[in-house]
Design a protein around this motif. Structure first.
Motif, PDB file in Angstrom:
ATOM      1  N   SER A 280       0.833  -1.202   0.000  1.00 41.59           N
ATOM      2  CA  SER A 280       0.000   0.000   0.000  1.00 41.59           C
ATOM      3  C   SER A 280       0.864   1.249   0.000  1.00 41.59           C
TER       4      SER A 280
ATOM      5  N   ASP B 152      -5.597  -2.606  -4.766  1.00 39.69           N
ATOM      6  CA  ASP B 152      -4.750  -3.007  -3.639  1.00 39.69           C
ATOM      7  C   ASP B 152      -5.453  -4.145  -2.902  1.00 39.69           C
ATOM      8  N   VAL B 153      -4.656  -5.165  -2.545  1.00 41.41           N
ATOM      9  CA  VAL B 153      -5.232  -6.318  -1.851  1.00 41.41           C
ATOM     10  C   VAL B 153      -4.876  -6.236  -0.382  1.00 41.41           C
ATOM     11  N   GLU B 154      -5.883  -6.249   0.455  1.00 43.44           N
ATOM     12  CA  GLU B 154      -5.647  -6.286   1.900  1.00 43.44           C
ATOM     13  C   GLU B 154      -6.036  -7.648   2.441  1.00 43.44           C
TER      14      GLU B 154
ATOM     15  N   ASP C  19      -5.083   2.209   2.914  1.00 38.49           N
ATOM     16  CA  ASP C  19      -4.663   2.081   4.317  1.00 38.49           C
ATOM     17  C   ASP C  19      -3.268   1.506   4.395  1.00 38.49           C
TER      18      ASP C  19
END
Ligand code: GDP
Ligand code: MG
Length: 675
Positions: free
Chosen positions: A54, A103-105, A66
């Motif tokens: 991120s 974006d992968v959280e 985030d």
């Protein structure tokens, strides 16, 4: 205006793995005001958690994803996020591009299987919807298979190939090597990674649906960059980011060929379809560690519980035999079944219920099946025995001489016996609807009982017929014998009249009082038609009996005998029944001739059975038995008693036999004279 909105991001896939189409569409509507058409790029990032993904995206694309706070390490909201970026950070004034950044959280911690599942699907989603996939790794992970996420990439490549392999849409894999110290030059790192990828690509399963030889380069372009340590070398880090931004335009990292040629307003639908396919793909549903442990342990517990069950089962049914009382009482048997499975399932539950619920339940189902299978062997034996008992019980009711009810009333007990069987079956279906084939057995028993009833009925019919024949045969015989001894013109009228009287006197007992005419009820509960058939059958058997007697009795010898008797009576007695005393031989000769002619005039009565008005007698039924030999007695006709040659034989036998009467008579004259 876009200054405010560019910072906003939207959740594409939420924590529940749901695709958020309405929100995405709304977001695109709010952020993008020009008609972008095909003028946009989708860029995603792939890599382990907390590797600064991120941070990289926010610095490079001015997004506001985030970032994990170092001191608190608080969890960010899981899912896949999309942010719109109108410009790329660079050394130039501005690079204006319409970029959608994904974006992968995930959550921190690699060992949790649930996250692996999400990571895999997220990566695959990113790969199938983006033009550039940033693969983010630490420098020290280069060359390490696990650390560099090669295993995950392999799965993703494999499934990507099978799901989307035919589209041959090329993606740029941009390896961003983080915390690069500088000891190992980029060229060396790139080489290691390229070799690892090539080896990995060769080892993946190529689906049949993808035609021909497929190379890594058919699907991917590879680029490599390094970034300095963000904390230790913050200035260098920022410079590296700017250089990377330059690279995007100068080295054309946003090539047209990476694009899907999809207008922006169709992207969300396309992405949703990709996600649906990914979600439906079972290859991606790898078990979590938790599930694996649960499976292993539950299997063990199933085994233990089965052993316990088998032990109890053997002691209950090990020696069970057909006649065993255990098998005669459904209630006790069903209770034993319940006890046995309760013990086994209880043992399983007490240990296994703490494990993953779906594993626990599915293994329990397996255990239950095994138990039921075993119980079923006993159940099947029980059914066999119960059917046998039921059929015997039914038959016994007909055999019982003290039971004076009619056949029809007795036959009604069939339904009670079936109900009783059904009740027994119910006890088992109550235990487990699916375990025992009770419906099938009820159906089978019902048809067995129906067959049994048919069998008993035909036996009863046969018995009735033989009783009937036994009763009428001697009557027919005696009365006919009398008539045959004193034959006259009405001989066969009388034989027939007698025959009918005898038959009717017996059958009238079954005459239906309710209706008049030829309607019978044999009290078998038969239809009118079946009753009539039975009456006909009896009448026919009477005819057969008459036929047999007539043809057996009226043979050459007996007919000769009858004629002889008739002759003797006429010759030896006068019209007043007084014995004749002969005076002259001429008198004897005349009388002899007359008596002999009279006797022989009776022969035709025994040759062909005719009524007094000269009609040949035809039985009411075809007396040929179906099972009789075809060629034997084929031309047997009731009325045809003695053939022509037989009649000639009778005549000559008769004449020979009466000669002695003549001689005796002449001798009597001589003796009268000599007296
Ligand atoms: P993500 O989970 O991969 O998105 O990682 P984040 O961007 O949330 O960053 C996780 C932590 O790593 C944060 O505390 C960042 O300050 C820190 N971080 C970000 N970039 C770097 C980097 O280049 N080097 C190092 N060592 N730490 C970084
Ligand atoms: Mg992150």
């Amino acid at each position: 205006m876009s200054e405010v909105l560019e910072n906003v991001s939207v959740q594409v896939i939420d924590e529940e793995k749901q695709f958020q189409k309405p929100q995405i569409d709304q977001y695109l509507k709010d952020t993008v005001h020009d008609d972008l058409g095909l003028d946009y790029h989708v860029i995603s990032v792939f890599g382990s958690q907390s590797t600064g993904k991120s941070t990289l995206l926010n610095n490079l694309f001015h997004t506001k994803f985030d970032v994990m706070n170092e001191t608190q390490r608080q969890q960010t909201t899981k899912g896949i996020w999309l942010g719109y970026s109108p410009k790329i950070q660079s050394n130039q004034e501005t690079i204006k591009e319409n970029i959608f950044v994904m974006d992968v959280e995930g959550s921190d911690g690699r060992e949790r299987g649930e996250d692996q599942d999400f990571e895999r699907k997220a990566a695959l989603f990113a790969l199938s919807t983006s033009q550039v996939l940033i693969v983010n790794i630490w420098e020290h992970q280069v060359g390490l298979y696990q650390g560099a996420n090669m295993g995950l990439l392999k799965t993703v490549f494999e499934v990507n190939l099978s799901l989307f392999g035919n589209s041959k849409h090329k993606v740029l894999l941009l390896f961003v090597i983080r915390d690069h110290i500088g000891v190992t030059p980029l060229a060396n790192l790139s080489l290691t990674l390229t070799q690892d990828l090539t080896t990995m690509w060769e080892s993946i399963a190529k689906p049949k649906t993808v035609a021909g030889d497929v190379a890594l380069s058919d699907y991917f372009d590879l680029q490599f960059v390094t970034l300095s340590h963000k904390v230790l070398q913050p200035a260098e880090f920022l410079q590296d980011i700017k250089n990377l931004g330059d690279k995007f335009t100068k080295e054309d990292l946003l090539k047209v060929e990476y694009k899907q040629n999809l207008p922006i307003d169709g992207w969300s639908l396309y992405a949703e379809n990709c996600w649906d396919q990914i979600q439906a793909n079972k290859d991606l549903d790898l078990p979590t560690q938790q599930t694996l442990v649960a499976r292993f342990r539950c299997d063990e517990i199933v085994k233990e519980s089965l052993e316990l069950f088998n032990e109890k089962f053997a002691s209950s049914f090990g020696e069970v035999s057909w006649e065993d009382s255990k098998l005669s009482d459904a209630e006790t048997l069903a209770e034993t079944f319940v006890q046995l499975s309760t013990v086994a399932l209880g043992a399983y539950d007490s240990q296994a219920s703490h494990y993953n619920k779906s594993v626990y339940l599915s293994k329990r189902e397996g255990l239950q099946k095994e138990i039921n299978l075993k119980l079923n062997t006993v159940f099947e034996t029980f059914c066999k025995a119960a059917k046998k008992v039921g059929l015997a019980q039914f038959r016994a009711i007909f055999k019982d001489k003290s039971n004076k009810s009619s056949f029809f009333d007795k036959s009604k007990s069939k339904d009670q016996i079936i109900v009783q069987f059904k009740d027994n079956m119910n006890r088992f279906s109550l235990i487990d609807q699916s375990a025992f084939n009770t419906d099938e057995h009820v159906k089978e028993f019902e048809s067995e009982m129906a067959v049994e009833l048919e069998k008993i009925l035909s036996e009863e019919k046969l018995a009735l017929r033989s009783k009937f024949v036994k009763k009428i045969s001697p009557l027919i015989k005696n009365q006919s014998l009398e008539l045959f001894a004193t034959p006259d013109k009405e001989l066969w009228d009388n034989v027939l009249a007698n025959f009918e009287t005898i038959v009717n006197s017996v059958l009238n007992k079954y005459k239906n009082s309710a209706t008049d005419g030829d309607s019978y009820d044999f009290r078998f509960g038969l239809t009118a038609e079946k009753n009539k058939q039975l009456a006909d059958d009896l009448k026919k058997s009477a005819w057969v009996s008459l036929d047999q007697f007539v043809h057996d009795y009226l043979n050459e010898d007996n007919v000769t005998g009858i004629l002889k008797h008739r002759f003797e009576e006429a010759f030896q007695y006068d019209e007043h029944n007084v014995p004749r005393v002969w005076k002259t031989e001429a008198e004897i000769a005349a009388n002899y001739k007359e008596s002999s002619d009279y006797a022989l005039s009776l022969l035709p009565l025994f040759a062909i059975a005719k009524t007094s008005n000269n009609l040949e007698i035809i039985p009411d039924y075809d007396l040929h038995q179906e099972d009789e030999d075809e060629d034997e007695d084929e031309d047997h006709v009731f009325a045809h008693i003695l053939t022509g040659p037989q009649q000639s034989k009778v005549k000559s036998k008769f004449l020979k036999q009466i000669e002695i009467n003549y001689r005796d008579a002449t001798r009597s004259i001589v003796s009268n004279i000599t007296k």
